[in-house]
Enzyme design. Structure first.
Site, mmCIF file in Angstrom:
data_model
loop_
_atom_site.group_PDB
_atom_site.id
_atom_site.type_symbol
_atom_site.label_atom_id
_atom_site.label_comp_id
_atom_site.label_asym_id
_atom_site.label_seq_id
_atom_site.Cartn_x
_atom_site.Cartn_y
_atom_site.Cartn_z
ATOM 1 N N HIS A 48 -3.050 -10.315 12.077
ATOM 2 C CA HIS A 48 -2.441 -9.097 11.533
ATOM 3 C C HIS A 48 -2.061 -8.221 12.725
ATOM 4 O O HIS A 48 -2.870 -8.033 13.640
ATOM 5 C CB HIS A 48 -3.441 -8.388 10.609
ATOM 6 C CG HIS A 48 -3.021 -7.004 10.246
ATOM 7 N ND1 HIS A 48 -1.793 -6.746 9.662
ATOM 8 C CD2 HIS A 48 -3.628 -5.803 10.399
ATOM 9 C CE1 HIS A 48 -1.681 -5.442 9.461
ATOM 10 N NE2 HIS A 48 -2.783 -4.847 9.907
ATOM 11 N N GLU A 100 0.842 -1.196 0.000
ATOM 12 C CA GLU A 100 0.000 0.000 0.000
ATOM 13 C C GLU A 100 0.876 1.244 0.000
ATOM 14 O O GLU A 100 0.402 2.354 0.201
ATOM 15 C CB GLU A 100 -0.953 -0.013 1.187
ATOM 16 C CG GLU A 100 -0.292 -0.196 2.537
ATOM 17 C CD GLU A 100 -1.291 -0.337 3.674
ATOM 18 O OE1 GLU A 100 -2.067 0.600 3.882
ATOM 19 O OE2 GLU A 100 -1.294 -1.391 4.333
ATOM 20 N N CYS A 112 -3.583 -3.413 4.264
ATOM 21 C CA CYS A 112 -2.683 -4.467 4.749
ATOM 22 C C CYS A 112 -3.073 -5.859 4.261
ATOM 23 O O CYS A 112 -2.377 -6.834 4.560
ATOM 24 C CB CYS A 112 -2.615 -4.438 6.275
ATOM 25 S SG CYS A 112 -2.031 -2.859 6.913
HETATM 26 N N1 COA Z 1 0.855 2.345 31.124
HETATM 27 C C1 COA Z 1 0.358 1.217 30.532
HETATM 28 N N2 COA Z 1 -0.617 1.262 29.569
HETATM 29 C C2 COA Z 1 -1.063 2.480 29.192
HETATM 30 C C3 COA Z 1 -0.588 3.670 29.762
HETATM 31 C C4 COA Z 1 0.427 3.574 30.767
HETATM 32 N N3 COA Z 1 0.944 4.668 31.362
HETATM 33 N N4 COA Z 1 -1.236 4.706 29.175
HETATM 34 C C5 COA Z 1 -2.093 4.177 28.261
HETATM 35 N N5 COA Z 1 -1.991 2.837 28.284
HETATM 36 C C6 COA Z 1 -2.703 1.871 27.428
HETATM 37 C C7 COA Z 1 -4.175 2.196 27.228
HETATM 38 O O1 COA Z 1 -4.981 1.751 28.304
HETATM 39 C C8 COA Z 1 -4.451 1.471 25.937
HETATM 40 O O2 COA Z 1 -4.622 0.096 26.163
HETATM 41 P P1 COA Z 1 -6.045 -0.601 25.879
HETATM 42 O O3 COA Z 1 -6.365 -0.294 24.440
HETATM 43 O O4 COA Z 1 -5.797 -2.038 26.122
HETATM 44 O O5 COA Z 1 -7.010 0.049 26.817
HETATM 45 C C9 COA Z 1 -3.143 1.615 25.162
HETATM 46 O O6 COA Z 1 -2.146 1.945 26.131
HETATM 47 C C10 COA Z 1 -3.169 2.718 24.110
HETATM 48 O O7 COA Z 1 -3.618 3.890 24.720
HETATM 49 P P2 COA Z 1 -4.603 4.864 23.938
HETATM 50 O O8 COA Z 1 -4.917 6.002 24.826
HETATM 51 O O9 COA Z 1 -5.741 4.093 23.355
HETATM 52 O O10 COA Z 1 -3.596 5.325 22.785
HETATM 53 P P3 COA Z 1 -3.776 6.366 21.637
HETATM 54 O O11 COA Z 1 -5.144 6.951 21.634
HETATM 55 O O12 COA Z 1 -2.654 7.325 21.768
HETATM 56 O O13 COA Z 1 -3.548 5.530 20.286
HETATM 57 C C11 COA Z 1 -3.853 3.802 18.647
HETATM 58 C C12 COA Z 1 -3.587 4.119 20.151
HETATM 59 C C13 COA Z 1 -3.659 2.293 18.425
HETATM 60 C C14 COA Z 1 -5.288 4.181 18.311
HETATM 61 C C15 COA Z 1 -2.851 4.595 17.784
HETATM 62 O O14 COA Z 1 -1.544 4.195 18.071
HETATM 63 C C16 COA Z 1 -3.110 4.480 16.291
HETATM 64 O O15 COA Z 1 -3.921 5.214 15.749
HETATM 65 N N6 COA Z 1 -2.360 3.557 15.582
HETATM 66 C C17 COA Z 1 -2.499 3.387 14.169
HETATM 67 C C18 COA Z 1 -3.783 2.683 13.745
HETATM 68 C C19 COA Z 1 -3.790 1.225 13.958
HETATM 69 O O16 COA Z 1 -2.768 0.643 14.154
HETATM 70 N N7 COA Z 1 -4.994 0.639 13.929
HETATM 71 C C20 COA Z 1 -5.187 -0.784 14.173
HETATM 72 C C21 COA Z 1 -6.168 -1.462 13.279
HETATM 73 S S1 COA Z 1 -5.610 -1.668 11.620
#
Ligand code: COA
Length: 385
Positions: free
Chosen positions: A242, A83, A115
């Protein structure tokens, strides 16, 4: 007698540099536990512009051919799932075909659906062989991508880059696929996309997690029904998901109704490589498979494993296969531990400098690798070492 078809050889190529994920967390003022425990990351591959989708794909492909000891004249199809291609018209597969001096009498093209593109290529290759059209020839399927969300975005710690190349053949040495036993699930959603002309992906991160979970439940149910109808056991020794980030595999597994103990046995062994490289989009599922086989192929011989491929947008597929007796020996030939050991750790400042680059630095390819060197008369140039 039943024709056995599947993955005969698998090799990996990654950028020469990586960032420790705790360094990134500290630089962003984030508790490192959020990235290590919350997302499951350890290290993140950083590709410089000379390590583009083509050069990673060609490097991995050469390794997969060498690991199989394959004569190139036995290939009749090359498909690259990506992609993050390098041209709107000329496929990555065409560059790889030329760089590897592959035969003229071949089908050569890319497949795209976020993906899922690599799985589209794998299924095409398997069914091409099963149909008899391959006439004894094998296929080269490559997944190659650079995952970029950009500096200081929520997706930043889930970036990565790399390529996984697979030889698909009869009597495979690694994994025999259960042809026709699969579950698919597709819906038109905007969870992740990359408008034309953009280097970085647009992503509705939390929504993309939900879309993935909806898809995996649907696809797994479809696979189970298909397995039952064909009297194939639905018991899976391991499941490779994935892996856009490692925690996603855990979320998926629990969403299917399995418990934490099952995650530790069935899924955790698939995440070792993914945690050290990051997201490689099309290749992420197969990076999980590579890591699993590299760690446990001997124990898994003759056992069935599940695989789940998800492409945002979205389409997905749950399928399965049986690990071959020769898998441990064949995966050892890909020397995956050496590929990882041959990397250099960089700091956040250097990572940010590389992310801002738009053209490759003037440096030679490392031994055994290909490298993009720039554009001359609108034509991309590559060097091989
Ligand atoms: N210690 C331990 N864990 C912690 C923490 C800390 N101090 N602070 C946050 N976390 C955990 C959260 O609880 C969460 O876990 P959970 O989902 O099991 O509840 C995780 O860390 C991520 O935190 P979150 O606040 O959801 O992160 P974010 O909003 O900054 O972004 C994604 C997370 C995945 C949405 C982001 O990285 C993203 O957009 N990635 C790209 C898209 C992607 O990969 N999508 C997947 C499907 S294809």
């Amino acid at each position: 007698m039943k024709t056995r078809i599947g993955i005969d050889s698998l090799a990996v190529a990654v950028p020469r540099r990586y960032l420790d994920i705790t360094d990134l967390a500290r630089a962003r003022g984030v508790d490192p536990a959020k990235y290590t425990q919350g997302l499951g990351a350890r290290e993140m591959a950083v590709a410089d512009p000379g390590e583009d989708t083509v050069s990673l794909a060609a490097t991995a492909a050469r390794r997969a051919i060498d690991a199989a000891g394959l004569d190139k004249s036995e290939l009749g199809l090359i498909v690259v799932g990506t992609e993050t291609g390098v041209d709107h018209s000329k496929p990555v597969a065409s560059f790889v075909h030329g760089l590897l001096d592959l035969p003229r009498a071949m089908r050569v093209y890319d497949t795209q659906h976020a993906c899922y593109g690599g799985t589209a290529g794998l299924m095409t290759a398997v069914e091409w062989i099963a149909s008899g059209a391959a006439d004894g020839r094998s296929a080269l399927v490559i997944c190659s991508d650079i995952a970029r969300y950009g500096i200081d975005t929520a997706g930043e710690p889930t970036q990565g880059a790399g390529a996984i190349a697979m030889i698909v053949a009869q009597n495979p040495a690694l994994l025999e696929l259960d042809i026709g036993i699969s579950g698919t699930s597709s819906t038109h959603v905007h969870d992740f996309w990359r408008p034309l002309g953009h280097r970085e992906a647009q992503v509705d991160g939390h929504y993309s997690v939900q879309c993935y979970l909806d898809a995996v439940a649907d696809a797994y149910a479809g696979w189970k029904t298909a397995a039952t109808e064909r009297d194939v056991s639905a018991a899976l020794a391991r499941i490779c998901y994935h892996v856009p980030f490692c925690k996603m595999a855990k979320k998926a597994h629990l969403h299917l109704g399995f418990d934490e103990a099952s995650f530790e046995t069935q899924v955790a062994p698939t995440l070792g490589l993914c945690a050290r490289i990051g997201n490689v989009y099309t290749g992420s599922l197969y990076l999980g498979l590579a890591g699993l086989l590299d760690a446990q192929a001997t124990d898994l011989a003759r056992r069935r494993i599940g695989l789940f491929s998800y492409g945002s947008g979205c389409t997905s597929e749950f399928f399965s296969g049986t690990v071959a007796n020769a898998a441990a020996e064949r995966i050892a030939a890909a020397r995956i531990a050496d590929v990882l050991a041959d990397r250099e750790r960089i700091g956040v400042e250097e990572y940010e400098r590389i992310m801002a680059m738009t053209a490759p630095a003037d440096e030679p390819p490392q031994p055994g690798r290909f490298r993009f060197t720039g554009v001359e008369a609108h034509r991309r140039q590559y060097l091989r070492a």
